[in-house]
Structure formats: structure tokens, C-alpha cells
Motif scaffolding. Sequence first.
Motif, mmCIF file in Angstrom:
data_model
loop_
_atom_site.group_PDB
_atom_site.id
_atom_site.type_symbol
_atom_site.label_atom_id
_atom_site.label_comp_id
_atom_site.label_asym_id
_atom_site.label_seq_id
_atom_site.Cartn_x
_atom_site.Cartn_y
_atom_site.Cartn_z
ATOM 1 N N GLU A 122 4.198 0.041 19.371
ATOM 2 C CA GLU A 122 4.815 -0.518 18.170
ATOM 3 C C GLU A 122 5.678 -1.721 18.503
ATOM 4 O O GLU A 122 5.721 -2.701 17.755
ATOM 5 N N GLY A 173 3.371 -4.689 19.037
ATOM 6 C CA GLY A 173 2.874 -5.211 17.765
ATOM 7 C C GLY A 173 3.929 -5.967 16.988
ATOM 8 O O GLY A 173 3.643 -7.018 16.391
ATOM 9 N N ALA A 174 5.161 -5.467 16.992
ATOM 10 C CA ALA A 174 6.242 -6.139 16.267
ATOM 11 C C ALA A 174 6.548 -7.504 16.876
ATOM 12 O O ALA A 174 6.758 -8.493 16.160
ATOM 13 N N LEU A 227 11.548 2.190 19.490
ATOM 14 C CA LEU A 227 10.124 2.031 19.238
ATOM 15 C C LEU A 227 9.332 2.359 20.500
ATOM 16 O O LEU A 227 9.787 2.071 21.619
ATOM 17 N N ASP A 228 8.164 2.931 20.317
ATOM 18 C CA ASP A 228 7.314 3.133 21.482
ATOM 19 C C ASP A 228 6.691 1.795 21.885
ATOM 20 O O ASP A 228 6.785 0.796 21.162
#
Length: 250
Positions: free
Chosen positions: A73, A76-77, A69-70
Motif C-alpha cells: 500500500e 502504491g500511495a 501501511l504495509d
Amino acid sequence: MSSKISEEAASTSEEAALTAEVAASAGGGAAADVLPEPGSGPVAGEGDAGGVPEKRGRRRSAPEPAPELDDAELRGALEAILLVVDEPVSELTLADVLEQPVERIGPMLDEIAAGYTAAGHGFELRRAAGGWRLYTRPEYAAYVERFVLDGQSVRLTQAALETLAVVAYKQPVTRSRISAIRGVNCDGVIRTLVSRGLVEECGTEPDSGAFLYRTTTMFLEKLGLNSLDDLPPLAPFLPDDVEELADATR
């Protein structure tokens, strides 16, 4: 005897020849295609045991690694998960859930926590009980307390809070030792703290066989502490004659 054997052999040869002719006329092939030569089957030692041809299975391809994931992201996760957890969650658990290297989780959580502090939010992200969880900031505790209590009485009595403090600073400790420090019997209060999950048994005292008690992970979680080392020092709250009081309780 010799003549009988010769007759049987001749009969067998005739039957084999007749079978070969029928097979050749039906399928248009040669007799050799129908009747295998003796010894032409699988040779013992080839394939698996007993001369059975070895079955070759397909090779299973290794599972493809999860895409990385960047940063946006991943941030946010992590924030989404931290909003729904009801207890501190470890970096390893977060890495397993998100299928990301654990080496990325810690630095990102530190970055998120620093961002909340810099933005002046009413909540903060901090380590507690070996994991991470969102907490309200201490300067807004009065407002949160007013909302949570809403005129209700506190959940723990003064006696329970005092007993819990003794266990926290003296653990592991027996009930008799707690009662001696507080000056009153604390059996009922200990049972209450155990039922609330704040205190637990942790063995027995070698000399007397009395049960020993200590605080639990829930205790750290409720106080927002990462370990017992984060407890505030007790010295500023002790009276000047603490040594005399300690000797009196022995």
C-alpha cells in the motif's frame, strides 16, 4: 441605644424562625437544609483563588497514531503521488502526507526506482533538486522531444542557452562578467532567463555593487539534477588555449 439593638436582634430572629418554618412545611425538610450555617460555605484557599471551587476539566486523550501501511500500500500511495506532482517532492513531505515514518520513505523510493530500472520502463524515478520525481529515460529523449516540440521552435534561443551555461558554471556572477565571457551584451538574455525562473539575483558584488546571478531550483528540476555538483565536468569542452582566452577577458 441598647434597647434599640435588642429590638432589632429580636425582630431578625423572628423573621429567620418564620422563614425556616415556611421552608420546612413546603419541602418537608429541616430548617438546617434551607438556611446554611454561618461559615459553612466554600473556605478560602480551597479550590481556586477567592474560595471558588476549582473546576475540573476532562483530560483530553492523545490522538491515536495513524496505522502503519504495509509495503504494498505504501508503494502504491507513493507512485500515485509521484504521478501528479509538478516538481520534485521531498521525503519529509511524502511522510507527512502519508502519515508514515520518514525512515520508511527513502528505502521504499529506492526500491521503486530500482524496480523501474530492472523492468526496463521508458521512465525512471530519481532524485532531483532535493526531492523525487518521475522522468523519461535519456535513451527515449528523441521521441519525447518529437512529441513535445511537434514542429515548434525550441523555447530557449542559443544565446539564452549559452548565457545559462555561463551562469551555471560561474555562479554567482555579474552581468558584465557574463558579457565578457560571451563577447556580447547579455542584459536582455538575463532578463529573459529571470522571467523564466531559471536564473535569479543573489546579492551584490562587494567592490562594484553590481547584481550577482545564480541558477534556481527550477533549473535543477528542468535538467533533472539533484545539485550543482551533478553538472557534467566542463574541462572536456574547453579549448586548449582556455587560459589565454581567460586572461584576455580580464
